[in-house]
Motif scaffolding. Structure first.
Motif, PDB file in Angstrom:
ATOM      1  N   HIS A  46       0.953  -1.183   0.032  1.00  0.00           N
ATOM      2  CA  HIS A  46      -0.030  -0.047  -0.240  1.00  0.00           C
ATOM      3  C   HIS A  46       0.758   1.305   0.023  1.00  0.00           C
ATOM      4  O   HIS A  46       0.889   2.031  -0.962  1.00  0.00           O
ATOM      5  CB  HIS A  46      -1.101  -0.089   1.099  1.00  0.00           C
ATOM      6  CG  HIS A  46      -1.708   1.241   1.253  1.00  0.00           C
ATOM      7  ND1 HIS A  46      -1.802   1.808   2.491  1.00  0.00           N
ATOM      8  CD2 HIS A  46      -2.534   2.003   0.224  1.00  0.00           C
ATOM      9  CE1 HIS A  46      -2.473   3.030   2.172  1.00  0.00           C
ATOM     10  NE2 HIS A  46      -3.002   2.883   1.091  1.00  0.00           N
ATOM     11  N   CYS A  63      -1.235  -4.536   8.482  1.00  0.00           N
ATOM     12  CA  CYS A  63       0.102  -3.649   8.546  1.00  0.00           C
ATOM     13  C   CYS A  63      -0.328  -2.465   9.396  1.00  0.00           C
ATOM     14  O   CYS A  63      -1.364  -2.075   9.889  1.00  0.00           O
ATOM     15  CB  CYS A  63      -0.048  -3.000   7.174  1.00  0.00           C
ATOM     16  SG  CYS A  63       1.316  -1.678   6.941  1.00  0.00           S
ATOM     17  N   HIS A  66      -1.744   1.576   8.152  1.00  0.00           N
ATOM     18  CA  HIS A  66      -3.086   2.042   8.066  1.00  0.00           C
ATOM     19  C   HIS A  66      -3.906   0.695   8.279  1.00  0.00           C
ATOM     20  O   HIS A  66      -5.275   0.952   7.653  1.00  0.00           O
ATOM     21  CB  HIS A  66      -3.241   2.504   6.132  1.00  0.00           C
ATOM     22  CG  HIS A  66      -2.345   3.557   6.098  1.00  0.00           C
ATOM     23  ND1 HIS A  66      -1.305   3.335   5.255  1.00  0.00           N
ATOM     24  CD2 HIS A  66      -2.333   4.814   6.319  1.00  0.00           C
ATOM     25  CE1 HIS A  66      -0.514   4.498   5.036  1.00  0.00           C
ATOM     26  NE2 HIS A  66      -1.095   5.590   5.755  1.00  0.00           N
TER      27      HIS A  66
HETATM   28  S1  FES Z   1       1.307   1.337   4.384  1.00  0.00           S
HETATM   29 FE1  FES Z   1       0.597  -0.785   4.888  1.00  0.00          FE
HETATM   30  S2  FES Z   1      -1.470  -0.321   5.052  1.00  0.00           S
HETATM   31 FE2  FES Z   1      -0.618   1.561   4.342  1.00  0.00          FE
END
Ligand code: FES
Length: 111
Positions: A46, A63, A66
């Motif tokens: 992401h 993660c 976010h």
């Molecule tokens: S960097 Fe992993 S969810 Fe946004």
């Protein structure tokens, strides 16, 4: 593409965990969840979060940035994300646990 197998140093904790280790110079995220062992890419697709800083929820890695989620079994992002992470093949052998990395045509040629 051929796989090259690398043994994981046996410095992993007991029980369930999410850890970062280095194998063949590459950082990967290693997870033991309900006794199952998984090795995944360490960087979140992401926005580059470090998945080994995250946690597990219902066989998904979460993660820490976010809180997007990826399946430990298939690498697929949770519904609506439309992305995925790489899950490395794992082999349990008599002398330890091995991770399979794809060996490119070029790396075989350069040996
Ligand atoms: S960097 Fe992993 S969810 Fe946004």
């Amino acid at each position: 593409m051929a796989l090259k197998w690398y043994k994981i140093e046996n410095t992993l904790p007991e029980g369930d965990f999410v850890e970062q280790i280095k194998v063949n110079g590459k950082k990967v995220c290693v997870v033991r969840e309900k006794g199952e062992f998984y090795v995944l890419q360490n960087t979140c697709p992401h926005a580059g979060g470090i998945l080994s800083g995250g946690w597990c929820k219902n066989e998904y890695i979460v993660c820490p940035i976010h809180r997007w989620e990826y399946s430990l079994k298939t690498g697929r992002g949770a519904q609506g994300q439309g992305d995925y992470i790489h899950i490395y093949p794992v082999e349990h052998r008599s002398d330890g646990i091995y991770i399979g990395f794809k060996e490119s045509w070029l790396s075989r040629f350069l040996k």
